[in-house]
Design a protein around this motif. Structure first.
Motif, mmCIF file in Angstrom:
data_model
loop_
_atom_site.group_PDB
_atom_site.id
_atom_site.type_symbol
_atom_site.label_atom_id
_atom_site.label_comp_id
_atom_site.label_asym_id
_atom_site.label_seq_id
_atom_site.Cartn_x
_atom_site.Cartn_y
_atom_site.Cartn_z
ATOM 1 N N ALA A 545 -27.115 48.306 97.066
ATOM 2 C CA ALA A 545 -25.680 48.307 96.774
ATOM 3 C C ALA A 545 -25.065 46.931 97.032
ATOM 4 N N THR A 546 -25.515 46.239 98.074
ATOM 5 C CA THR A 546 -24.996 44.907 98.371
ATOM 6 C C THR A 546 -25.274 43.944 97.229
ATOM 7 N N ARG A 547 -26.503 43.974 96.721
ATOM 8 C CA ARG A 547 -26.844 43.081 95.609
ATOM 9 C C ARG A 547 -26.062 43.434 94.342
ATOM 10 N N LYS A 548 -25.925 44.736 94.082
ATOM 11 C CA LYS A 548 -25.213 45.124 92.863
ATOM 12 C C LYS A 548 -23.744 44.749 92.959
ATOM 13 N N VAL A 549 -23.121 44.983 94.109
ATOM 14 C CA VAL A 549 -21.702 44.624 94.268
ATOM 15 C C VAL A 549 -21.525 43.120 94.108
ATOM 16 N N ILE A 566 -14.645 47.395 88.063
ATOM 17 C CA ILE A 566 -13.920 47.583 89.321
ATOM 18 C C ILE A 566 -14.137 48.991 89.861
ATOM 19 N N ASP A 567 -14.206 49.983 88.984
ATOM 20 C CA ASP A 567 -14.520 51.351 89.421
ATOM 21 C C ASP A 567 -15.849 51.377 90.180
ATOM 22 N N GLN A 568 -16.854 50.728 89.625
ATOM 23 C CA GLN A 568 -18.172 50.707 90.269
ATOM 24 C C GLN A 568 -18.105 50.018 91.627
ATOM 25 N N ILE A 569 -17.387 48.909 91.691
ATOM 26 C CA ILE A 569 -17.296 48.168 92.949
ATOM 27 C C ILE A 569 -16.625 49.012 94.024
ATOM 28 N N VAL A 570 -15.515 49.675 93.677
ATOM 29 C CA VAL A 570 -14.791 50.488 94.657
ATOM 30 C C VAL A 570 -15.669 51.627 95.169
ATOM 31 N N ARG A 571 -16.364 52.317 94.276
ATOM 32 C CA ARG A 571 -17.184 53.441 94.702
ATOM 33 C C ARG A 571 -18.364 53.003 95.562
ATOM 34 N N LEU A 572 -19.025 51.936 95.166
ATOM 35 C CA LEU A 572 -20.139 51.431 95.962
ATOM 36 C C LEU A 572 -19.650 50.908 97.307
ATOM 37 N N SER A 573 -18.499 50.261 97.310
ATOM 38 C CA SER A 573 -17.941 49.712 98.544
ATOM 39 C C SER A 573 -17.655 50.810 99.555
ATOM 40 N N ILE A 574 -17.005 51.888 99.117
ATOM 41 C CA ILE A 574 -16.664 52.989 100.022
ATOM 42 C C ILE A 574 -17.920 53.765 100.417
ATOM 43 N N ARG A 575 -18.812 53.999 99.470
ATOM 44 C CA ARG A 575 -20.025 54.786 99.761
ATOM 45 C C ARG A 575 -20.927 54.090 100.780
ATOM 46 N N TYR A 576 -21.046 52.759 100.677
ATOM 47 C CA TYR A 576 -22.006 52.044 101.523
ATOM 48 C C TYR A 576 -21.354 51.113 102.542
ATOM 49 N N GLY A 577 -20.022 51.162 102.661
ATOM 50 C CA GLY A 577 -19.351 50.376 103.686
ATOM 51 C C GLY A 577 -19.431 48.878 103.454
ATOM 52 N N THR A 652 -13.950 50.873 113.096
ATOM 53 C CA THR A 652 -13.512 51.991 112.261
ATOM 54 C C THR A 652 -14.493 52.280 111.129
ATOM 55 N N LEU A 653 -15.561 51.514 111.030
ATOM 56 C CA LEU A 653 -16.534 51.675 109.961
ATOM 57 C C LEU A 653 -17.926 51.537 110.546
ATOM 58 N N ARG A 654 -18.809 52.475 110.219
ATOM 59 C CA ARG A 654 -20.149 52.429 110.778
ATOM 60 C C ARG A 654 -21.155 52.910 109.746
ATOM 61 N N THR A 655 -22.322 52.272 109.716
ATOM 62 C CA THR A 655 -23.408 52.738 108.872
ATOM 63 C C THR A 655 -24.467 53.367 109.760
ATOM 64 N N VAL A 656 -24.980 54.488 109.318
ATOM 65 C CA VAL A 656 -26.050 55.192 110.022
ATOM 66 C C VAL A 656 -27.123 55.502 108.995
ATOM 67 N N GLY A 657 -28.200 54.715 109.006
ATOM 68 C CA GLY A 657 -29.221 54.873 107.985
ATOM 69 C C GLY A 657 -28.643 54.594 106.619
ATOM 70 N N SER A 658 -28.737 55.569 105.719
ATOM 71 C CA SER A 658 -28.213 55.387 104.362
ATOM 72 C C SER A 658 -26.781 55.875 104.235
ATOM 73 N N ARG A 659 -26.201 56.399 105.311
ATOM 74 C CA ARG A 659 -24.836 56.930 105.261
ATOM 75 C C ARG A 659 -23.840 55.945 105.854
ATOM 76 N N THR A 660 -22.579 56.082 105.413
ATOM 77 C CA THR A 660 -21.481 55.287 105.953
ATOM 78 C C THR A 660 -20.397 56.234 106.446
ATOM 79 N N PHE A 661 -19.808 55.898 107.595
ATOM 80 C CA PHE A 661 -18.791 56.747 108.196
ATOM 81 C C PHE A 661 -17.544 55.929 108.497
ATOM 82 N N LEU A 662 -16.388 56.559 108.246
ATOM 83 C CA LEU A 662 -15.094 55.990 108.587
ATOM 84 C C LEU A 662 -14.483 56.812 109.718
#
Length: 805
Positions: A545-549, A566-577, A652-662
């Motif tokens: 996701a980092t490379r694609k963004v 921009i739709d793709q960027i927003v969704r990837l950004s929120i999904r993967y932090g 306020t933002l954390r990644t745990v494995g493949s998940r991202t949490f707010l």
């Protein structure tokens, strides 16, 4: 008597408040038995220490790794602290001996197997009501008692252990449990891991998917690699892979989570490094040097540019050729045609007579250089400028069109912008359209060092025009695209997505001295489910996701904004932090989740991008280009950012494995959670249902270790962990929908599932903090228990009576 009454009451209130107030955890140090908790479900701190530094030195000799750990713990409190030190053993480690020292004194400890350690971890979780240790329940541990550390005092711990590493198809993996440092209440002032690898076999590739590392080959059988950072809170174990053998390195890593119903496709990473070659076996190449000597280059910049030019010319391979052209208002060249490497000394002497003067005719310089290119040999054009086109053709799009028409397909262009007065759109577009890369040298940086280091990496190509065929795997979204050339001593890291699981043959084609060669790698496994495998593989989705963004952001900057991108960027950004110019608020304010909210964010971002296009020149343009370039070429998934507000450092933002949490309303919420559509299963913290779920789905352990209050999505259902059955959901209005049991075979009564609309959170004036509801007597009673509330009222009555007397 009156003073004694008041003092006694003060002590009682102080004791009660000390029990009520939680301390922040810091490292895996289990405290002794705490004072009995008088408040239902009150949190318990795992540690009250801060970690000043964490230094690790690893020596690997023929698969035997010796790890030396040096840590300093600091007690920031006003009272002595002691406890049990636990060091989770890597899953693949078989520790035969270890040495533990504290303040130059040997300490007795013990090595616990996974079963013994699991019991200690779970006992601590239940006793302290802190889930942070849950994700370590599958590991063993080294355990030792920590001597009391005085107030404001330090304790240094040195630990050393040995483990045998195994090779799988020539690939060796080393893991260090750096993830334990996520418990630090404050960022680590310093963390470093140095790895020295020596082997009887040649070492081909060295790679870490979890942390950015630097690696250098002392010789074919010896590599030094390292990771360093300051003021960070590591939240992932450090994993290092290295490849052994006489042939080329070709290693496939895959990750797939079939429980992710929103996006069931898998992720893969391909690591490719050439086999050992001598200089005679490398491909003969042509190097086109195009050097700006306009008036603005005068001084140190031009002196360094000529030093870099000298380095490149003196490091040409014997069969290489070169062409040297300098430009300002006009152009000058050492010779009209390509010249052999044997003339390097004469070309250097010619360049010494060039002075900086005149304007900048970029179009003419590029066209004259392209005109001498040989279409039958790999050609690398190194273009260096410090300014905008000010003479001749000055329109950037015309320059791009002219050069695209003249440059042969075998030409790779690498641009170097010096300073901030450069057209980043032009330089980045030239590099992108001609399979190269753009770099920027900021004021104060050493141009000669940067350019020389770059040339060392590309000096010996071994395979050009690379193409990959993945057979039946049905891959998509590969980055980088197109694939770069492969150079001696280098490696290529490619990431992408796949749909079809199973074994397939991957075919690599490329050119060696204009002859196409094909390499086949049969039985490459694209896994169906990797959730229970190495935690390092969990980083692949975020790396992809980092490379694609980065790629998408670059496309917007070069070609203008559009809604789909921009739709793709927003969704990837929120999904993967991943923080982007459109989602920078991820670390500053609560973010409503779900399809509807993300559509609004994307629409607002499109409007802003259209109203204020990104500048092409200046410091901001250079910084943005460099940041996007770093994202496109990232070899490790970046850590989730902390708060952007130094005055409010709460994460306020954390990644745990493949998940991202707010963090929303004190609940860590999975960013794939859609309040409008996702059914929610409420589970009581540490209840039998809670333990059943973790037994059935161990991949949820890292997510549940975040907090007593968490929402994580798996298999299309959101599991919400609550502290009590009276805890509210994060929704403002609850609408019951259906019942979904945690375990269909269980006889317990399942908890009702709810849907929740998007919560409305209003910040306080002048702050980023959401408004907190007023604390009423019923609310207070629910928080602290009726018995404790009665105690408070009795204390207040005693105070009133004492004052009255």
């Amino acid at each position: 008597m009156k003073n004694r009454w008041l003092f006694s009451i003060f002590l009682a209130i102080t004791l009660w408040m000390s029990i009520l107030s939680p301390a922040r955890a810091d490292g895996i140090i289990i405290p002794p038995e705490p004072i009995p908790c008088r408040i239902k479900d009150c949190p318990r701190p795992i540690s009250q220490f801060e970690i000043r530094y964490h230094r690790v030195k690893v020596t690997i000799q023929d698969h035997l790794a010796i790890t030396h750990v040096d840590q300093v713990f600091f007690n920031p409190s006003d009272a002595p602290i002691e406890g049990t030190y636990l060091f989770p053993i890597p899953a693949e480690a078989a520790v035969s001996q270890f040495t533990l020292w504290m303040d130059d004194k040997p300490v007795q400890g013990s090595v616990l197997d996974a079963t013994q350690a699991r019991q200690i971890y779970r006992d601590a979780v239940n006793r302290l009501r802190d889930p942070a240790l849950l994700e370590y329940t599958g590991r063993g541990a080294i355990s030792a008692h920590i001597f009391p550390i005085p107030p404001q005092g330090e304790r240094r711990i040195e630990l050393e252990y040995t483990q045998a590493l195994t090779a799988d198809n020539g690939l060796v993996r080393y893991t260090y449990p750096l993830n334990t440092e996520k418990f630090s209440a404050k960022p680590l002032q310093e963390v470093s891991i140095s790895v020295d690898i020596a082997d009887t076999q040649p070492i081909r590739a060295v790679y870490s998917p979890t942390h950015p590392i630097s690696a250098s080959h002392t010789d074919a059988n010896h590599v030094a690699a390292g990771y360093e950072a300051k003021n960070v809170t590591p939240d992932a174990d450090f994993t290092l892979y290295y490849s052994l053998g006489q042939t080329e390195a070709f290693h496939l890593f895959t990750y797939r989570d079939p429980s992710d119903t929103q996006d069931p496709d898998g992720f893969f990473l391909l690591l490719l490094a050439p086999q050992p070659t001598s200089t005679k076996e490398t491909i003969s190449k042509d190097v086109l040097l195009v050097l700006d000597h306009s008036g603005s280059m005068e001084g140190e910049k031009f002196t360094q540019a000529k030093a870099a030019l000298k380095f490149i010319l003196t490091h040409l391979n014997a069969e290489d050729r070169f062409h040297l052209l300098t430009f300002s208002t006009g152009t000058e060249s050492y010779a009209p045609t390509l010249r052999p490497a044997s003339e390097a000394a004469q070309a250097i002497q010619w360049a010494e007579g060039i002075n900086a003067a005149g304007s900048t005719d970029i179009d003419r310089a590029l066209l004259e250089s392209a005109a001498v290119a040989d279409r039958e040999r790999p050609t690398y054009l190194i273009f260096l400028t410090d300014g905008l086109p000010t003479h001749g053709v000055q329109d950037s799009q015309t320059i791009l069109t002219d050069f695209a028409r003249s440059a042969p397909a075998n030409l790779r262009l690498f641009s170097f912008g010096v300073g901030y007065d450069v057209d980043t759109t032009l330089l980045d577009s030239l590099a992108q359209e001609h399979h190269g890369q753009s770099s920027y040298v900021r004021p104060g940086e050493a141009l000669d060092e940067i350019l020389s280091a770059f040339y060392e990496r590309i000096s010996a190509p071994v395979l050009t025009d690379l193409k990959l065929d993945f057979g039946t795997a049905n891959v998509r979204d590969l980055y980088p695209t197109p694939l770069p050339d492969l150079f001696a001593g280098g490696q290529i890291v490619t990431v992408g997505r796949y749909q079809q699981s199973g074994n397939t043959t991957v075919t690599l084609t490329g050119k060696v001295n204009d002859q196409t060669q094909t390499f086949s790698y049969p039985q490459q496994a694209f896994a169906e489910d990797t959730r229970d495998q190495s935690g390092a593989l969990n980083m692949l989705p975020r790396l992809w996701a980092t490379r694609k963004v980065g790629y998408l952001l670059n496309q917007i900057r070069l070609n203008g904004p559009n809604k789909e991108t921009i739709d793709q960027i927003v969704r990837l950004s929120i999904r993967y932090g991943i923080v982007t110019p459109y989602t920078s608020y991820l670390v500053t304010e609560p973010l409503p989740l779900g399809q509807e909210s993300q559509d609004k964010i994307a629409n607002d971002a499109l409007t802003q991008a259209q109203a204020a296009p990104a500048p092409a020149t200046g410091k901001g343009a250079v910084d943005r280009s460099a940041q996007e370039g770093a994202m496109q070429s990232a070899n490790a998934a970046p850590a989730a950012p902390a708060s952007a507000d130094p005055g409010n450092p709460a994460i306020t933002l954390r990644t745990v494995g493949s998940r991202t949490f707010l963090l929303q309303n004190n609940i860590w919420t999975d960013t794939t959670f859609d309040p409008q559509t996702t059914p929610v299963q409420r589970i009581l913290f540490l209840s039998p249902e809670y333990n059943d779920l973790l037994t059935q789905h161990p991949d949820l352990l890292p997510a549940f270790s975040l907090s007593q209050q968490v929402i994580v999505v798996s298999g299309g259902t959101a599991y919400q962990v609550v502290q009590s059955t009276t805890d509210p959901t994060p929704a403002t209005v609850l609408t019951p929908t259906k019942v979904v049991p945690v375990n269909p075979k269980a006889t317990r009564t399942p908890t009702q599932v709810i849907r929740q609309p998007t919560p409305t959170i209003t910040p306080l004036p002048g702050t980023d903090s959401p408004v907190q509801p007023p604390i009423t007597i019923p609310t207070l009673a629910a928080m602290i228990g009726a018995g404790t509330l009665v105690g408070i009222l009795l204390l207040l009555m005693l105070v009133w009576r004492a004052i009255k007397k």
